[in-house]
Design a protein around this motif. Structure first.
Motif, PDB file in Angstrom:
ATOM      1  N   ASP A 290      42.623   4.816 -11.179  1.00 53.48           N
ATOM      2  CA  ASP A 290      43.697   5.372 -11.999  1.00 53.48           C
ATOM      3  C   ASP A 290      43.440   6.833 -12.320  1.00 53.48           C
ATOM      4  O   ASP A 290      44.382   7.631 -12.436  1.00 53.48           O
ATOM      5  CB  ASP A 290      43.826   4.578 -13.316  1.00 53.48           C
ATOM      6  CG  ASP A 290      44.479   3.224 -13.102  1.00 53.48           C
ATOM      7  OD1 ASP A 290      45.223   3.076 -12.103  1.00 53.48           O
ATOM      8  OD2 ASP A 290      44.233   2.315 -13.915  1.00 53.48           O
ATOM      9  N   ASP A 291      42.151   7.210 -12.444  1.00 57.90           N
ATOM     10  CA  ASP A 291      41.813   8.573 -12.831  1.00 57.90           C
ATOM     11  C   ASP A 291      41.180   9.376 -11.694  1.00 57.90           C
ATOM     12  O   ASP A 291      40.666  10.465 -11.910  1.00 57.90           O
ATOM     13  CB  ASP A 291      40.869   8.565 -14.045  1.00 57.90           C
ATOM     14  CG  ASP A 291      39.702   7.603 -13.885  1.00 57.90           C
ATOM     15  OD1 ASP A 291      39.527   7.083 -12.764  1.00 57.90           O
ATOM     16  OD2 ASP A 291      38.975   7.371 -14.860  1.00 57.90           O
ATOM     17  N   VAL A 292      41.227   8.855 -10.446  1.00 56.40           N
ATOM     18  CA  VAL A 292      40.775   9.609  -9.269  1.00 56.40           C
ATOM     19  C   VAL A 292      41.663   9.226  -8.097  1.00 56.40           C
ATOM     20  O   VAL A 292      41.456   8.192  -7.465  1.00 56.40           O
ATOM     21  CB  VAL A 292      39.293   9.324  -8.911  1.00 56.40           C
ATOM     22  CG1 VAL A 292      38.871  10.212  -7.741  1.00 56.40           C
ATOM     23  CG2 VAL A 292      38.377   9.535 -10.089  1.00 56.40           C
ATOM     24  N   ARG A 293      42.655  10.041  -7.818  1.00 52.67           N
ATOM     25  CA  ARG A 293      43.545   9.788  -6.682  1.00 52.67           C
ATOM     26  C   ARG A 293      44.600  10.870  -6.607  1.00 52.67           C
ATOM     27  O   ARG A 293      44.704  11.728  -7.489  1.00 52.67           O
ATOM     28  CB  ARG A 293      44.222   8.422  -6.801  1.00 52.67           C
ATOM     29  CG  ARG A 293      45.173   8.263  -7.971  1.00 52.67           C
ATOM     30  CD  ARG A 293      45.660   6.824  -8.059  1.00 52.67           C
ATOM     31  NE  ARG A 293      46.592   6.579  -9.127  1.00 52.67           N
ATOM     32  CZ  ARG A 293      47.927   6.618  -9.004  1.00 52.67           C
ATOM     33  NH1 ARG A 293      48.465   6.922  -7.839  1.00 52.67           N
ATOM     34  NH2 ARG A 293      48.711   6.365 -10.033  1.00 52.67           N
ATOM     35  N   VAL A 294      45.408  10.819  -5.554  1.00 52.84           N
ATOM     36  CA  VAL A 294      46.572  11.683  -5.439  1.00 52.84           C
ATOM     37  C   VAL A 294      47.727  10.983  -6.147  1.00 52.84           C
ATOM     38  O   VAL A 294      48.112   9.873  -5.771  1.00 52.84           O
ATOM     39  CB  VAL A 294      46.920  11.947  -3.959  1.00 52.84           C
ATOM     40  CG1 VAL A 294      48.193  12.786  -3.858  1.00 52.84           C
ATOM     41  CG2 VAL A 294      45.766  12.647  -3.248  1.00 52.84           C
ATOM     42  N   THR A 295      48.260  11.608  -7.161  1.00 47.25           N
ATOM     43  CA  THR A 295      49.324  10.973  -7.948  1.00 47.25           C
ATOM     44  C   THR A 295      50.720  11.340  -7.460  1.00 47.25           C
ATOM     45  O   THR A 295      51.677  10.631  -7.749  1.00 47.25           O
ATOM     46  CB  THR A 295      49.197  11.358  -9.428  1.00 47.25           C
ATOM     47  OG1 THR A 295      49.265  12.790  -9.561  1.00 47.25           O
ATOM     48  CG2 THR A 295      47.864  10.864  -9.992  1.00 47.25           C
ATOM     49  N   ALA A 296      50.849  12.447  -6.731  1.00 48.25           N
ATOM     50  CA  ALA A 296      52.160  12.853  -6.204  1.00 48.25           C
ATOM     51  C   ALA A 296      51.939  13.721  -4.973  1.00 48.25           C
ATOM     52  O   ALA A 296      50.986  14.498  -4.912  1.00 48.25           O
ATOM     53  CB  ALA A 296      52.970  13.612  -7.257  1.00 48.25           C
ATOM     54  N   ALA A 297      52.830  13.582  -3.973  1.00 45.80           N
ATOM     55  CA  ALA A 297      52.715  14.375  -2.750  1.00 45.80           C
ATOM     56  C   ALA A 297      54.087  14.484  -2.103  1.00 45.80           C
ATOM     57  O   ALA A 297      54.854  13.518  -2.079  1.00 45.80           O
ATOM     58  CB  ALA A 297      51.717  13.747  -1.788  1.00 45.80           C
ATOM     59  N   SER A 298      54.386  15.656  -1.570  1.00 49.90           N
ATOM     60  CA  SER A 298      55.665  15.875  -0.888  1.00 49.90           C
ATOM     61  C   SER A 298      55.490  16.958   0.166  1.00 49.90           C
ATOM     62  O   SER A 298      54.498  17.697   0.167  1.00 49.90           O
ATOM     63  CB  SER A 298      56.754  16.279  -1.883  1.00 49.90           C
ATOM     64  OG  SER A 298      56.451  17.532  -2.479  1.00 49.90           O
ATOM     65  N   VAL A 299      56.446  17.039   1.080  1.00 51.11           N
ATOM     66  CA  VAL A 299      56.475  18.100   2.081  1.00 51.11           C
ATOM     67  C   VAL A 299      57.874  18.692   2.074  1.00 51.11           C
ATOM     68  O   VAL A 299      58.870  17.974   2.173  1.00 51.11           O
ATOM     69  CB  VAL A 299      56.081  17.563   3.475  1.00 51.11           C
ATOM     70  CG1 VAL A 299      56.924  16.367   3.897  1.00 51.11           C
ATOM     71  CG2 VAL A 299      56.167  18.674   4.510  1.00 51.11           C
ATOM     72  N   ASN A 300      57.933  19.996   1.899  1.00 56.28           N
ATOM     73  CA  ASN A 300      59.218  20.705   1.774  1.00 56.28           C
ATOM     74  C   ASN A 300      60.094  20.086   0.692  1.00 56.28           C
ATOM     75  O   ASN A 300      61.327  20.020   0.801  1.00 56.28           O
ATOM     76  CB  ASN A 300      59.961  20.724   3.111  1.00 56.28           C
ATOM     77  CG  ASN A 300      59.229  21.538   4.171  1.00 56.28           C
ATOM     78  OD1 ASN A 300      58.241  22.214   3.875  1.00 56.28           O
ATOM     79  ND2 ASN A 300      59.693  21.489   5.399  1.00 56.28           N
ATOM     80  N   GLY A 301      59.434  19.569  -0.359  1.00 57.55           N
ATOM     81  CA  GLY A 301      60.142  19.044  -1.512  1.00 57.55           C
ATOM     82  C   GLY A 301      60.609  17.608  -1.389  1.00 57.55           C
ATOM     83  O   GLY A 301      61.224  17.084  -2.325  1.00 57.55           O
ATOM     84  N   VAL A 302      60.318  16.936  -0.262  1.00 52.67           N
ATOM     85  CA  VAL A 302      60.757  15.554  -0.078  1.00 52.67           C
ATOM     86  C   VAL A 302      59.584  14.726   0.437  1.00 52.67           C
ATOM     87  O   VAL A 302      58.538  15.256   0.811  1.00 52.67           O
ATOM     88  CB  VAL A 302      61.943  15.460   0.912  1.00 52.67           C
ATOM     89  CG1 VAL A 302      63.174  16.150   0.328  1.00 52.67           C
ATOM     90  CG2 VAL A 302      61.573  16.082   2.257  1.00 52.67           C
ATOM     91  N   GLU A 303      59.792  13.406   0.476  1.00 53.29           N
ATOM     92  CA  GLU A 303      58.729  12.527   0.962  1.00 53.29           C
ATOM     93  C   GLU A 303      58.628  12.557   2.476  1.00 53.29           C
ATOM     94  O   GLU A 303      57.535  12.471   3.044  1.00 53.29           O
ATOM     95  CB  GLU A 303      58.987  11.094   0.481  1.00 53.29           C
ATOM     96  CG  GLU A 303      57.866  10.122   0.809  1.00 53.29           C
ATOM     97  CD  GLU A 303      58.098   8.745   0.207  1.00 53.29           C
ATOM     98  OE1 GLU A 303      58.287   7.788   0.983  1.00 53.29           O
ATOM     99  OE2 GLU A 303      58.098   8.629  -1.037  1.00 53.29           O
TER     100      GLU A 303
END
Length: 424
Positions: A290-303
């Protein structure tokens, strides 16, 4: 053999395998004797119980498989994944008829070719050609079929003049190649492969993989064990995870591989003490804390983005870190549709004093061949390149598709700068 297309190619029903392990060679004699004496001493319960206890101390039982069940339709490919000792090879040997199960049953509908211990059935005094005839006959080929396919088998094995020499003069690699060549030329209805694609050199491995793919295209059913996730993804559409003799998960190869990887890292992190504050969890796209990970990711503003050749790609990531990570690092990898790593970057992250989120940006150009690509992100505690601990692994999103066909520009998946001069 007449094959009923409506009947599953393979049905494994409640398979269990228990091995009896003797404390000493003499225990094989003493245990039955003590059991017999215990029965004769029923009038003295204390003596009968003492004899049984002594018998039990001299024998142990190992449960190699426990109530494993699955069904495999005609033309399906099933991958089996698990750590060493999880029961994978025992299961394949039972399906192939090499071992008898302690409980349960196996129903096979068709001819089976098993690539288990390649070359184990060869007679060392016979020549390679003579062993081909014997093994092909055992596998159900008629003399006419053996004569018809002998040339293809010899050519595929590629051991030259040694084909007419005794097998005892072969290297281990030559014997494995010849055994593999025999098995894949028998037109099997069910092909069982246990790490057999690791035979020979790189060129032969590539040829072996191509031959397996060719066999699958004809509708052969595949039961496949490998420690290489890329091979499981390439050949299989279903997979099962084995752990301590039990089938603990069945699903898509991607989901099963992620769970297998998570279990490996979970055990390692417990041993190293990283799970004192929080527990490693299974995520939708992988695993992490919960406290070690990627919480959000996008490319050119989208998934998922759609771009043309050479257009910009802007990845934005939010990572959550905690203070006990001494050397935080992100490995950002670009993967193709077959999960082959194309390129990547090791990105050093700042050490934090408390749990907090960190924003990160990666920019590149889509100088790639037409296709779908995705990102794999791994958060590590890594002092240097040869020493690291994986804390989180996520892949699948963000992803992007390159629409332009660039075969006129370059071959392969991406161009490499070259200076080309053609003399006139």
């Amino acid at each position: 053999m007449t094959i009923d297309p409506d009947v599953p190619a393979l049905q494994v029903c409640g398979i269990s395998k228990t091995y009896r392990l003797w404390a000493t060679p003499g225990s094989r004699l003493w245990v039955p004797m003590l059991h017999r004496l215990s029965g004769l001493a029923r009038a003295l319960p204390w003596l009968s119980a003492w004899l049984l206890r002594n018998a039990q101390r001299r024998v142990h039982y190992h449960q190699a498989l426990q109530t494993v069940s699955f069904s495999l339709g005609r033309g399906e490919a099933l991958g089996i994944i698990g750590h060493n000792g999880s029961g994978k090879s025992t299961l394949l040997q039972i399906v192939a008829g090499v071992l008898e199960p302690t409980a349960g049953s196996v129903r096979v509908n068709g001819r089976v070719a098993a690539l288990l211990e390649l070359g184990s059935g060869f007679n060392p005094e016979l020549t390679g050609r003579e062993n081909v005839r014997v093994n092909a006959a055992i596998l159900g080929l008629s003399p006419a079929q053996v004569r018809e396919r002998m040339g293809s088998i010899v050519e595929f094995a590629d051991i030259g003049e040694f084909i007419d020499e005794p097998v005892k003069t072969y290297s281990s690699g030559m014997a494995l190649r010849l055994a593999f060549a025999v098995q894949v030329h028998t037109d099997p209805d069910i092909l069982i492969v246990d790490e057999a694609l690791a035979v020979g050199d790189a060129a032969f491995q590539a040829k072996a993989m191509a031959k397996i793919s060719e066999i699958l295209e004809t509708g052969t059913t595949l039961l496949f064990v490998s420690h290489d996730p890329a091979m499981v993804r390439a050949f299989c559409r279903r997979a099962i995870l084995m752990d301590h003799g039990q089938m603990v998960m069945e699903g898509s190869p991607e989901d099963v591989i992620i769970e297998y990887t998570r279990r490996i890292h979970d055990a390692n992190l417990k041993r190293l003490g990283y799970q004192q504050q929080s527990r490693l969890k299974r995520l939708d796209d992988g695993f992490g804390f919960d406290d070690v990970r990627v919480t959000a990711a996008s490319v050119n503003g989208v998934e998922h983005a759609t771009v043309g050749y050479g257009e910009p790609l802007h990845f934005t990531l939010t990572l959550r870190l905690r203070p006990d990570i001494a050397n935080p690092l992100l490995i950002f990898d670009l993967m193709d549709e077959r999960s082959t790593q194309l390129c990547g970057r090791r990105i050093r992250l700042p050490k934090v004093e408390s749990v907090r989120d960190i924003a990160l940006s990666v920019k590149m150009e889509a100088t790639l061949q037409r296709g779908i690509y995705r990102v794999r992100m791994r958060v590590l505690d890594s002092a240097h390149v040869h020493e690291h601990t994986v804390l989180a692994r996520q892949e699948g999103a963000p992803s992007f598709e390159v629409l332009d066909d660039s075969q006129e520009r370059f071959t392969g998946l991406f161009p490499v700068p070259m200076d080309v001069v053609v003399e006139k």
